[in-house]
Design an enzyme around this catalytic site. Structure first.
Site, PDB file in Angstrom:
ATOM      1  N   TYR A  11     -48.298  39.316  -0.361  1.00 55.83           N
ATOM      2  CA  TYR A  11     -48.802  40.460  -1.016  1.00 55.83           C
ATOM      3  C   TYR A  11     -48.555  41.843  -0.057  1.00 55.83           C
ATOM      4  CZ  TYR A  11     -51.594  44.224  -3.407  1.00 55.83           C
ATOM      5  OH  TYR A  11     -51.994  44.862  -4.147  1.00 55.83           O
TER       6      TYR A  11
ATOM      7  N   GLU B   9     -46.684  48.290  -5.479  1.00 50.85           N
ATOM      8  CA  GLU B   9     -47.076  47.024  -5.180  1.00 50.85           C
ATOM      9  C   GLU B   9     -45.925  45.818  -5.445  1.00 50.85           C
ATOM     10  OE1 GLU B   9     -51.125  45.230  -6.698  1.00 50.85           O
ATOM     11  OE2 GLU B   9     -49.624  44.645  -8.146  1.00 50.85           O
TER      12      GLU B   9
END
Length: 389
Positions: free
Chosen positions: A111, A199
């Site tokens: 992530y 992101e």
């Protein structure tokens, strides 16, 4: 402002971030032709619903298949539906396009994101080896797995910092170089385009060793969009609440909620406090709505119209503290709204501040069935009573 994944990946490409081959489809047959003609040997076909929401995998909006026929059938089932994910609410988001992505088996998921740390007034790079669909749960239960690094907005993330952060992860030397370059690229993107979020979830290592951004999510600061007309043009209003889209036309700050008491307030802080006190009195606010400090009667009337488009609204609370905004102007706006659209639900009005006497006199002379209140608590109690009566 949010944009779609495919738009985010187009921006990623400008910054040299590696991704799988992909194409957008707006019909099931188009999805089939893309999957059939653009595939490379040994690839899988990922069909990804393009909606403004995370959690698409949990909502059934991301599927992986082995044949073009399966990709076509999946796309056919998605088009024309409203995808419900943990981030959309029960109303979901309309699926009008799908991204066909050619991918390969993944060895490990990470992530990566950048957000603004408002306390430090700096961007913050967040990296974790626990990427994928359950990142929210990981962040909540195992915060130590989330590596956070602040960096200056004037210069972006340095190569030495990128290398240091990559070294915290379980990677080969070549993979560390790739990760460091990606960290630096998204930091530059974040600063260049005035983003509020960038992101990648997941940033993946494929079984062949390649480092690939599997997803792309970019949010922009609305207040800076005037500097980025090309980014502003990417807005998809079909993905937004129609009431919020309408509110923007009148420069109203509106957020739809799920209650039945409409709120018209001036000032964001007062609007938040109004929603809180409605909840405290046992009611449920239907919206956040800030008409601003200098609203005219037309703006107030527009606020009424937008609120009443919500069929769940059973009463309206007008809570105004007149500073720059005058109470008599608010009263005239209420009268204009009632005259133009015929408000039939109970209206509770609390006015204080500039020209409050004149405002109350205007309402009194109108013979409208307006319920007046002098205090916060009284206004909340009366509007909750009006809904439950």
């Amino acid at each position: 402002m949010n944009i779609h994944e495919y738009q985010g990946k187009d921006i990623f490409a400008r910054y040299g971030i590696p991704m799988n081959q992909r194409s957008l489809a707006r019909t099931a047959e188009e999805a089939y032709e893309i999957a059939k003609t653009q595939a490379t040997p040994g690839c899988l076909y990922a069909v990804k619903a393009q909606v403004h929401a995370g959690g698409r995998g949990k909502g059934g909006g991301v599927k992986v298949f082995k044949t073009p026929e399966e990709a076509r059938d999946c796309a056919a089932k998605l088009f024309g539906t409203r995808l419900v994910t943990p981030q959309t609410g029960k109303e979901g988001r309309p699926v009008e396009s799908v991204l066909i992505e050619f991918t390969y088996p993944i060895e490990k998921e990470f992530y990566v994101s950048i957000v603004l740390n408002r306390s430090a007034c700096q961007p913050c790079l967040i990296v974790s080896e626990a990427g994928g669909m359950n990142i929210e749960e990981v962040a909540q239960k195992f915060p130590e797995k989330m590596h956070k690094t602040l960096f200056p907005i004037e210069t972006g993330l340095s190569s030495s910092e990128g290398d240091r952060i990559a070294a915290l992860l379980t990677l080969t030397s070549e993979q560390r170089k790739s990760f460091s370059k990606i960290f630096q690229a998204i930091s530059k993107l974040f600063i260049d385009l005035d983003c509020s979020l960038v992101e990648i979830n997941p940033l993946a290592i494929l079984e062949g060793g390649q480092v690939i951004a599997i997803d792309a999510k970019i949010n922009f600061d609305d207040n800076a969009l005037y500097r980025h007309e090309d980014m502003a043009a990417l807005r998809d209003s079909h993905q937004e609440d129609p009431r919020e889209v309408e509110a923007k036309k009148y420069d109203l700050s509106y957020v739809g909620l799920e209650g039945n008491i409409g709120c018209i307030v001036n000032g964001a802080g007062l609007a938040m406090a109004t929603m809180d006190i409605i909840k405290y009195a046992g009611g449920e606010p239907a919206n956040f709505l800030d008409v601003g400090g200098g609203a005219g009667k037309e703006k107030v009337a527009s606020a009424f119209k937008i609120i009443l488009k919500d069929q769940h609204v059973k009463a309206i609370l007008v809570n105004i503290f007149g500073g720059i905004m005058r109470c008599d102007v608010v009263a005239e706006g209420i009268l204009e709204a009632v005259k133009e659209i015929g408000v039939t639900v109970p209206i509770v009005v609390r006015l204080e501040g500039t020209n409050v006497k004149e405002g109350k006199e205007i309402l009194a002379r109108s013979n409208l069935k307006v319920i007046t209140a002098s205090t916060f608590a009284e206004a909340a109690e009366k509007v909750v009573k009006a809904v439950t009566a």
